[in-house]
Design an enzyme around this catalytic site. Structure first.
Site, PDB file in Angstrom:
ATOM      1  N   ASP A  31      10.410   6.106   0.021  1.00 15.22           N
ATOM      2  CA  ASP A  31       9.046   5.861   0.509  1.00 15.22           C
ATOM      3  C   ASP A  31       9.034   5.037   1.794  1.00 15.22           C
ATOM      4  OD1 ASP A  31       6.302   6.199   0.405  1.00 15.22           O
ATOM      5  OD2 ASP A  31       5.974   4.405  -0.798  1.00 15.22           O
ATOM      6  N   GLY A  43       0.372   0.331  -4.590  1.00 18.37           N
ATOM      7  CA  GLY A  43       0.380   1.459  -5.493  1.00 18.37           C
ATOM      8  C   GLY A  43       1.053   1.175  -6.812  1.00 18.37           C
ATOM      9  N   LEU A  44       1.956   0.182  -6.846  1.00 20.76           N
ATOM     10  CA  LEU A  44       2.687  -0.065  -8.090  1.00 20.76           C
ATOM     11  C   LEU A  44       2.460  -1.458  -8.672  1.00 20.76           C
ATOM     12  CD1 LEU A  44       6.123   1.602  -7.278  1.00 20.76           C
ATOM     13  CD2 LEU A  44       4.272   2.486  -8.680  1.00 20.76           C
TER      14      LEU A  44
END
Length: 820
Positions: free
Chosen positions: A353, A228-229
């Protein structure tokens, strides 16, 4: 895949490629549509979707991963969705602090299992200690209790992707979340370009290729994965022993939020040093020759092995469905991760997370990876988390240690049962125990997850250390239930039980006050101002304790609780009510206040017999709330067992007594309690097993063996097959060291039963069966002589004339008729 595309908007000549999309219209197969056969013979039979197939759920454009679930929405394909199969979404959500919006709950009421004695759930408690503390590593994976299969470290070079690409269905604008880089008119989407809606540039192309030397030190071998990053690259550190390292760059160089996260990582992640957290080695920059810009990269240690997602996804039943991890293995993972989170919390950081994707097992150790979402308590800016794991208060109040503990509990749930709907219908809730067998079997495990995911962060565990302590207690209980082997451990909250009531196994009702005051007492908080005074308090009676406490130099909660205890022991109704009222006003949720409320309901007599059930229910409600708060503790379960026994709920009492005794035999009250309710239900073998489980090292070992003897014989009909029980009772009594009086009293009980059995014709024993009782053959004459002898010994030992006369008369009645 070769199947024809049957979407109405397709020309009809398209087929589904290996990636699960139509080569004509570029879309996934329509939901519920069956592929046509190559011969045109009609629709093919339904089949289970495989890797590369389209999701086909509504507007979802995801594909089915190797684990059988959509990599976009996390669901199994609609047309082949198994009725009990879970799904594992991994999409992150970012909630900027500046635009937090309130989130609604799922609408389901949180369902706790109701108190077994019938009371409601109007009470809840909080821990007496707040805040988070750093926790040290507990040791090898499994906390010394569980053997977790080791995961070998793979060859790092073998994990490099041969063709690193970001799938089109995962490409979104970083600014407005509009799909970008998608296929159009049969032409593949561009991996780089500008958003057609807001004009923001995007790039999903890896910036590093094999052979690049980053920072003059790290030689790139290729891409490992994309997340995601950012892209994750494998590299070799040419300056430090050619060690393997990982470089993490930005997925989209135009993403300001991602850039902010990278800067945040550089600021404080280099300070993080914990054996269960991936180590940040360096932060370097590398020029992008195509754009002229300079990109930043975080250098981390390489962690081989498998993620918990891969470990869980690799478990399959014979029919291909996901096979959840054993509860004890999942708990072992959590016990290894919680100290790492506690370490972050002690440094003012939150992980944000935690999920199965971000934890890797390598050999017998665990590592938390992907530090991109870590932030300080008071940081502003975007908050990253994952739907289905993220706590409900994140959007309005931001992350906290309590929200991290929430994610650990959600991870446990995902690992241990088929958690369908955990990111939708059960986004902030748990299914009821009736729906989840593992919850129904391990109630303490269920209660732990319920507390850790409470909608109110203040009612969750106060720290990672506290959650780990309770989870360890739950693990011990789970293992003991599985194999019947006790796993005792000292409690950090309660002392040992004070005494054991009704060891004689009388037929009288259990004394509620005596049973309540025999329960374990909460330990004194060493941080309380009155702890030192209590440590030196020596009082022989409750009245003396009250007098000493009146002279205490500093008032404190612990001193007031000690006063309350003294008033309870004195049965001072008015003083107890006043003390409880004052504590309830000042500390209504303190678990110790709730605990003593339960004790008071049992100790203070009911005004009339009709109100007694209500008092028992009140006590059960209080103890049940403490059980909710501390599911790894034995004391509240023991208290609930007492309440159930007093309420006449023998089956429920037996379950709680068994739960406590099987885990820690040091709680001998559980053995005697279980024996009482088993005997009341006519289960003599069950009562005997409970008493014989008391260990030899216990001070109550002799009492338990005596109780086992009585449980075998007391109240038995002469026509029962008593032979084996008489032999076993004789063996047990011969192995006990008893005073002369008790020895003869027990001998009389056994010999009297043996004589009645012989007079009934020795039912169950053949004519030649050799049965000896306390060294005597089972002939009427010899048993009568033995009974006479025991009665006369008791007569000599008695110091009361009336008792001596009675024993002599009994001896004469027992003596066989003789010529002398």
């Amino acid at each position: 895949m070769g199947e024809a595309c049957v979407r109405p908007e397709c020309s009809g000549s398209g087929t589904i490629d290996a990636d699960g999309y139509c080569d004509e219209c570029g879309l996934a197969p329509a939901a519920g549509a069956a592929a046509a056969t190559s011969t045109g013979a009609g629709p093919a039979p339904a089949r289970r979707a495989g890797p590369g197939d389209g999701c086909a759920r509504g507007e979802c454009t995801g594909t089915i991963d190797a684990d059988g679930y959509c990599d976009e929405c996390g669901l199994a394909p609609l047309e082949t969705l198994p009725p009990t199969q879970p799904y594992l979404p991994s999409a992150r959500t970012a909630s900027p602090d500046s635009s937090r919006s309130a989130r609604t709950m799922s609408g389901r009421s949180r369902s706790h299992r109701s108190t077994r004695t019938g009371s409601g759930r109007s009470l809840s408690v909080r821990s007496s200690k707040g805040g988070s503390t750093g926790t040290a590593r507990r040791g090898n994976l499994g906390a010394g209790l569980v053997t977790v299969p080791a995961v070998p470290r793979p060859d790092p070079a073998a994990a490099v992707l041969t063709d690193p690409q970001v799938p089109e269905h995962k490409r979104f604008c970083s600014k407005c979340d509009t799909p970008v880089g998608r296929e159009k008119n049969g032409r593949p989407g561009r991996p780089e370009g500008f958003c057609t809606k807001c004009g923001t540039p995007y790039s999903f192309t890896p910036k590093l290729v094999r052979g690049d030397l980053v920072g003059g030190q790290y030689e790139v071998l290729g891409c490992l994965a994309h997340g995601g990053l950012g892209w994750i690259y494998l590299a070799v550190d040419r300056r430090v022993s050619d060690r393997w390292v990982v470089l993490k760059g930005l997925l989209d160089t135009g993403d300001e939020d991602a850039l902010a996260v990278a800067i945040a990582e550089r600021r404080f992640l280099a300070e993080v040093d914990h054996p269960n957290i991936v180590r940040i080695i360096n932060f370097v920059e590398h020029p992008d020759l195509r754009t002229g810009s300079t990109d930043g990269y975080i250098v981390m240690e390489y962690v081989g092995g498998k993620s918990l997602k891969d470990i869980a996804g690799g478990r399959r039943t014979p029919d291909g469905r996901r096979d959840p991890l054993p509860v004890e293995q999942a708990i072992a993972y959590a016990l290894e991760a919680l100290p790492a989170l506690g370490y972050l919390h002690s440094r003012g950081l939150v992980y944000c997370d935690f999920k199965i994707d971000n934890v890797i097992q390598a050999e017998d150790s665990l590592k938390i990876i992907d530090m991109g979402a870590v932030r300080r308590f008071d940081d502003e800016g975007p908050i990253y988390g994952t739907v289905g794991y993220q706590a409900p208060e994140i959007a309005t109040h931001g992350p906290s240690p309590a929200s991290d503990l929430y994610t650990v509990a959600r991870t446990l749930a995902v690992l241990t049962f088929d958690f369908q709907g955990y990111s939708t219908a059960y986004r902030y809730d748990l299914p009821d125990p009736e729906q989840v067998p593992v919850f129904d079997r391990y109630e303490s495990y269920y209660r732990l997850l319920v507390r850790a995911t409470d909608p109110d962060p203040a009612r969750r565990f106060a720290s990672a250390e506290e959650m780990a302590d309770q989870l360890t207690g739950v693990l011990r209980e789970v293992l003991s239930l599985q194999d019947g082997r006790a796993r005792p451990a000292a409690s950090t909250l309660f002392g040992p039980e004070l005494r054991v009531v009704d060891t004689e196994l009388t037929t009288e009702p259990l004394d509620a006050a005596a049973a309540a005051l025999a329960l374990p007492v909460p330990r004194v908080d060493p941080g309380d101002p009155g702890a030192g005074f209590l440590a030196t308090l020596v009082a022989g009676s409750p009245a003396e304790a009250l007098a000493a406490l009146a002279a205490a130099p500093v008032p404190s909660v612990e001193l007031r609780l000690r006063e309350l205890r003294a008033h309870l022991e004195l049965r001072d109704d008015a003083a107890v009510d006043a003390a409880l009222h004052a504590l309830a006003q000042e500390y209504p949720d303190d678990w110790r206040t709730v605990w003593y409320r339960g004790l008071a309901a049992l100790v203070i007599p009911a005004p009339d017999p009709a109100s007694r059930p209500a008092r028992i229910a009140e006590a059960a409600e209080a103890f049940d709330a403490v059980y909710d708060a501390f599911p790894g503790e034995a004391a509240p379960k023991l208290a609930l067992a007492v309440c159930a026994e007093l309420a006449g709920s023998g089956e429920d009492a037996a379950e709680f007594y068994r739960l406590v005794g099987s885990t820690d035999p040091a709680y001998v009250s559980a053995a005697f309690g279980l024996a009482r309710v088993r005997l009341a239900a006519g289960d003599r073998p069950g009562a005997v097993r409970a008493l014989e489980a008391v260990p030899e090292v216990s001070t109550h070992y002799t009492a338990a063996r005596i109780g086992a003897v009585r449980a075998r014989l007391r109240g038995r009909a002469a026509g029962d097959p008593l032979g084996p029980d008489l032999v076993r009772c004789s063996e047990q009594l011969a192995g006990l060291t008893l005073d002369a009086r008790r020895s003869e009293e027990l001998a009389i009980e056994v010999l009297d039963s043996a004589l009645a059995w012989v007079l009934a014709g020795r039912p169950g024993a053949g004519p030649d069966a050799a049965v000896r009782v306390l060294g005597h053959s089972t002939g009427e004459r010899e048993l009568r002589f033995a009974l006479e002898h025991s009665y006369r010994v008791l007569a000599r030992l008695s110091d009361r004339t009336e008792t001596r006369i009675e024993m002599v008369e009994r001896a004469n009645r027992a003596r066989p008729r003789t010529w002398v």
